[in-house]
Design a protein around this motif. Structure first.
Motif, PDB file in Angstrom:
ATOM      1  N   ILE A 244      -4.277  -7.294  -4.703  1.00  0.00           N
ATOM      2  CA  ILE A 244      -4.710  -7.061  -3.326  1.00  0.00           C
ATOM      3  C   ILE A 244      -3.685  -6.129  -2.688  1.00  0.00           C
ATOM      4  O   ILE A 244      -2.491  -6.459  -2.629  1.00  0.00           O
ATOM      5  CB  ILE A 244      -4.815  -8.385  -2.550  1.00  0.00           C
TER       6      ILE A 244
ATOM      7  N   TYR B 223     -18.386 -10.613  -4.590  1.00  0.00           N
ATOM      8  CA  TYR B 223     -18.056  -9.969  -3.322  1.00  0.00           C
ATOM      9  C   TYR B 223     -16.611 -10.244  -2.956  1.00  0.00           C
ATOM     10  O   TYR B 223     -15.988 -11.165  -3.499  1.00  0.00           O
ATOM     11  CB  TYR B 223     -18.989 -10.416  -2.197  1.00  0.00           C
ATOM     12  N   THR B 224     -16.101  -9.461  -2.028  1.00  0.00           N
ATOM     13  CA  THR B 224     -14.773  -9.700  -1.481  1.00  0.00           C
ATOM     14  C   THR B 224     -14.726  -9.178  -0.059  1.00  0.00           C
ATOM     15  O   THR B 224     -15.446  -8.237   0.299  1.00  0.00           O
ATOM     16  CB  THR B 224     -13.675  -9.030  -2.323  1.00  0.00           C
ATOM     17  N   THR B 225     -13.877  -9.792   0.731  1.00  0.00           N
ATOM     18  CA  THR B 225     -13.669  -9.298   2.095  1.00  0.00           C
ATOM     19  C   THR B 225     -12.409  -8.442   2.172  1.00  0.00           C
ATOM     20  O   THR B 225     -12.084  -7.928   3.240  1.00  0.00           O
ATOM     21  CB  THR B 225     -13.529 -10.484   3.069  1.00  0.00           C
ATOM     22  N   ALA B 226     -11.682  -8.347   1.051  1.00  0.00           N
ATOM     23  CA  ALA B 226     -10.450  -7.549   1.050  1.00  0.00           C
ATOM     24  C   ALA B 226     -10.788  -6.071   1.198  1.00  0.00           C
ATOM     25  O   ALA B 226     -11.763  -5.585   0.622  1.00  0.00           O
ATOM     26  CB  ALA B 226      -9.674  -7.792  -0.226  1.00  0.00           C
ATOM     27  N   ASP B 227      -9.941  -5.361   1.954  1.00  0.00           N
ATOM     28  CA  ASP B 227     -10.180  -3.931   2.173  1.00  0.00           C
ATOM     29  C   ASP B 227      -9.911  -3.125   0.905  1.00  0.00           C
ATOM     30  O   ASP B 227     -10.641  -2.194   0.579  1.00  0.00           O
ATOM     31  CB  ASP B 227      -9.289  -3.414   3.313  1.00  0.00           C
ATOM     32  N   SER B 228      -8.814  -3.484   0.241  1.00  0.00           N
ATOM     33  CA  SER B 228      -8.443  -2.725  -0.960  1.00  0.00           C
ATOM     34  C   SER B 228      -8.054  -3.706  -2.072  1.00  0.00           C
ATOM     35  O   SER B 228      -7.164  -4.540  -1.874  1.00  0.00           O
ATOM     36  CB  SER B 228      -7.280  -1.792  -0.637  1.00  0.00           C
TER      37      SER B 228
ATOM     38  N   ILE C 110       0.835  -1.213   0.000  1.00  0.00           N
ATOM     39  CA  ILE C 110       0.000   0.000   0.000  1.00  0.00           C
ATOM     40  C   ILE C 110       0.868   1.260   0.000  1.00  0.00           C
ATOM     41  O   ILE C 110       0.417   2.337  -0.370  1.00  0.00           O
ATOM     42  CB  ILE C 110      -0.957  -0.020   1.214  1.00  0.00           C
TER      43      ILE C 110
ATOM     44  N   LEU D 273      -3.063 -11.764   6.101  1.00  0.00           N
ATOM     45  CA  LEU D 273      -4.177 -11.605   5.152  1.00  0.00           C
ATOM     46  C   LEU D 273      -5.159 -12.762   5.314  1.00  0.00           C
ATOM     47  O   LEU D 273      -4.762 -13.918   5.314  1.00  0.00           O
ATOM     48  CB  LEU D 273      -3.602 -11.597   3.732  1.00  0.00           C
TER      49      LEU D 273
ATOM     50  N   ASP E  16      -8.550 -13.291   3.387  1.00  0.00           N
ATOM     51  CA  ASP E  16      -9.518 -12.697   2.467  1.00  0.00           C
ATOM     52  C   ASP E  16     -10.145 -13.752   1.576  1.00  0.00           C
ATOM     53  O   ASP E  16      -9.556 -14.795   1.289  1.00  0.00           O
ATOM     54  CB  ASP E  16      -8.839 -11.644   1.587  1.00  0.00           C
TER      55      ASP E  16
ATOM     56  N   PHE F  88      -2.298  -3.976   0.431  1.00  0.00           N
ATOM     57  CA  PHE F  88      -2.375  -3.898   1.901  1.00  0.00           C
ATOM     58  C   PHE F  88      -1.021  -3.525   2.482  1.00  0.00           C
ATOM     59  O   PHE F  88      -0.024  -3.508   1.777  1.00  0.00           O
ATOM     60  CB  PHE F  88      -2.883  -5.216   2.491  1.00  0.00           C
TER      61      PHE F  88
END
Lengths: 141, 201
Positions: free
Chosen positions: A139, A120-125, A37, A88, A90, A141
């Protein structure tokens, strides 16, 4: 004129059309990569497992990776990807269409995977480039 | 221009024919059956043409795949005759056609993935699929004996538009290879036909 017509008739009669070569469409995988990130560079992490659910297929297990390739089932229209590591946890669910494609009678049938969409995804970014071949998921992070 | 140099658009003959290329292909290609009838209304400078065809083919390449297609098609269009005053009644023409096909096709296949293994017994089919396209062609016809013409045409086919449900068809009746098995969206076709003329000839 009659003679000319008959000569060209014979010339065309011995002509033939080539079959196109067999092609590897290279689109039966989804590429996943991990990005920092801070500077968007590749980020290597130790994954406990990367797997596809239903039916289960373990893609990676206990390995240091900066990315991986997810195979796609030709008889399904969605894939649930689960990534488990210390840093992680995700899941990403994508929908797609899988269609057989025959390039030439000498070739095997290939599958064309397209019309990808994120369910859908559970990843933040996450960054999606689903129009690329192969489709790419980053992904961050 | 002298009066005897002018060519009037007037009815000259009706010709009915059959595509000999398709008959030969059917005879020498296992699994292929195709027949095409041609009709022409010869108006000296212009020729109104209709083609009607039926096509079926089974490509048996088991255990890899088996492909089966059956369909009908037609083409309709106009030719311009460049030598309307030829004393033999021969024709060199440029023409355009609109083609349309309706068909059913099915593919049974095995698929192998290096990671996931082999998937056997896969099937996909298109019911009531259709396709349309355009053709531009050049052709020649020569009257070889009284009311009998021998002719051919080389067609550039383009503008293919396919409506199918489960997969892109490998073959389009009347057109040729589906757009999935070529690098471009165009193709070439050849017709060799025998025509019988009715009328003034």
């Amino acid at each position: 004129m009659r003679t000319l017509c008959l000569v060209i008739f014979c010339i065309l009669g011995v002509s033939c059309l080539d079959q196109p070569p067999c092609l590897d469409s290279q689109n039966n995988r989804i590429e996943i990569s991990f990005k920092s990130i801070d500077d968007n560079t590749d980020k290597t992490i130790t994954v406990d497992s990367v797997y596809v659910s239903n039916p289960l297929f373990i893609v990676e297990k206990n390995i240091d990776i900066a990315g991986t390739e997810i195979p796609l089932y030709p008889d399904m229209n969605e894939v649930l990807i689960i990534i488990e590591s210390a840093s992680l946890q995700d899941s990403i669910k994508l929908q797609y269409e899988a269609r057989p494609k025959l390039y030439s009678r000498e070739c095997d049938v290939e599958m064309i995977f397209n019309e990808f969409s994120l369910e859908y995804t559970t990843a933040d970014s996450i960054r999606l480039n689903l129009e690329l071949i192969p489709p790419q998921i980053e992904i961050v992070f | 221009m002298a009066q005897n140099d002018t060519v009037r658009i007037e009815f000259r003959s009706i010709r009915l024919g059959i595509d000999g290329f398709g008959l030969i292909r059917s005879a020498v290609t296992p699994g292929l059956s195709t027949i095409e009838f041609n009709g022409e209304l010869d108006m000296t400078k212009y020729i109104l043409a209709v083609d009607l065809g039926r096509f079926s083919q089974e490509i048996d390449s088991l255990p890899r795949y088996n492909y089966d297609i059956t369909g009908n098609y037609f083409r309709i269009g106009l030719d311009a005759n460049f030598i309307p005053k030829d004393r033999d009644g021969s024709i060199i023409a440029f023409g355009v056609r609109y083609g349309r096909a309706g068909f059913d096709d099915r593919i049974d296949y095995d698929y192998s993935d290096s990671d996931l293994g082999t998937f056997s017994g896969m099937t996909a089919f298109n019911n009531d699929a259709s396709a349309s396209w355009l053709e531009a062609h050049v052709g020649m016809k020569a009257r070889v004996y009284k009311g009998i013409w021998l002719g051919y045409r080389a067609s550039y086919k383009f503008g293919l538009n396919i409506k199918s449900s489960e997969f892109e068809p490998f073959i389009i009746p009347g057109y040729g290879p589906g757009e999935t098995n070529t690098d471009s969206d165009t193709t070439w076709g050849f017709n060799y036909y025998i025509l019988i003329g009715l009328g003034k000839n």
